[in-house]
Design a protein around this motif. Structure first.
Motif, PDB file in Angstrom:
ATOM      1  N   SER A 292      18.732  18.019  29.529  1.00  0.00           N
ATOM      2  CA  SER A 292      17.298  17.739  29.667  1.00  0.00           C
ATOM      3  C   SER A 292      16.616  17.864  28.313  1.00  0.00           C
ATOM      4  O   SER A 292      17.138  18.492  27.390  1.00  0.00           O
ATOM      5  CB  SER A 292      16.650  18.697  30.661  1.00  0.00           C
ATOM      6  OG  SER A 292      16.565  19.986  30.105  1.00  0.00           O
TER       7      SER A 292
ATOM      8  N   ALA B 199      20.717   9.930  36.901  1.00  0.00           N
ATOM      9  CA  ALA B 199      19.664  10.149  35.908  1.00  0.00           C
ATOM     10  C   ALA B 199      19.971   9.281  34.691  1.00  0.00           C
ATOM     11  O   ALA B 199      21.060   9.387  34.138  1.00  0.00           O
ATOM     12  CB  ALA B 199      19.615  11.614  35.506  1.00  0.00           C
TER      13      ALA B 199
ATOM     14  N   LEU C  46      25.115  12.350  33.101  1.00  0.00           N
ATOM     15  CA  LEU C  46      23.772  12.109  33.625  1.00  0.00           C
ATOM     16  C   LEU C  46      23.738  10.823  34.439  1.00  0.00           C
ATOM     17  O   LEU C  46      23.147  10.781  35.519  1.00  0.00           O
ATOM     18  CB  LEU C  46      22.760  12.041  32.483  1.00  0.00           C
ATOM     19  CG  LEU C  46      22.470  13.381  31.805  1.00  0.00           C
ATOM     20  CD1 LEU C  46      21.718  13.167  30.507  1.00  0.00           C
ATOM     21  CD2 LEU C  46      21.679  14.280  32.729  1.00  0.00           C
TER      22      LEU C  46
ATOM     23  N   GLN D 264      15.898  21.522  27.456  1.00  0.00           N
ATOM     24  CA  GLN D 264      17.059  22.218  26.893  1.00  0.00           C
ATOM     25  C   GLN D 264      17.235  21.857  25.427  1.00  0.00           C
ATOM     26  O   GLN D 264      17.562  22.712  24.602  1.00  0.00           O
ATOM     27  CB  GLN D 264      18.326  21.864  27.658  1.00  0.00           C
ATOM     28  CG  GLN D 264      18.399  22.472  29.024  1.00  0.00           C
ATOM     29  CD  GLN D 264      19.639  22.030  29.783  1.00  0.00           C
ATOM     30  OE1 GLN D 264      20.226  20.984  29.500  1.00  0.00           O
ATOM     31  NE2 GLN D 264      20.018  22.816  30.762  1.00  0.00           N
TER      32      GLN D 264
ATOM     33  N   LEU E 109      16.813  10.451  28.353  1.00  0.00           N
ATOM     34  CA  LEU E 109      16.857  11.775  27.740  1.00  0.00           C
ATOM     35  C   LEU E 109      16.773  11.645  26.228  1.00  0.00           C
ATOM     36  O   LEU E 109      16.020  12.353  25.575  1.00  0.00           O
ATOM     37  CB  LEU E 109      18.138  12.518  28.133  1.00  0.00           C
ATOM     38  CG  LEU E 109      18.405  13.840  27.418  1.00  0.00           C
ATOM     39  CD1 LEU E 109      17.303  14.848  27.683  1.00  0.00           C
ATOM     40  CD2 LEU E 109      19.737  14.386  27.839  1.00  0.00           C
TER      41      LEU E 109
END
Length: 63
Positions: free
Chosen positions: A6, A33, A28, A9, A38
């Protein structure tokens, strides 16, 4: 080097002194996702907050 999943992070790792952060794009994508989002999201914070950590994308399965 720090593995991230993420933007948050990535920012925390950079603030803690990580030189490289590595988003696992394939993982991901596996969970639905979009991994490229990201990188885009972290890139925006990287530019606006003058972070020093560089992005090394890993686990790339498709382009």
């Amino acid at each position: 080097m720090t593995l991230i999943f993420s933007v948050a992070q990535g920012l925390m790792a950079a603030k803690a002194g990580a030189i490289f952060i590595s988003p696992f794009l394939g993982r991901l994508d596996d969970i639905g996702a979009p991994g490229i989002k990201l990188i885009e999201g972290y890139g925006q914070f990287w530019i606006t907050t003058d972070q020093k950590a560089e992005i090394i994308a890993v686990s790339i399965r498709s382009l």
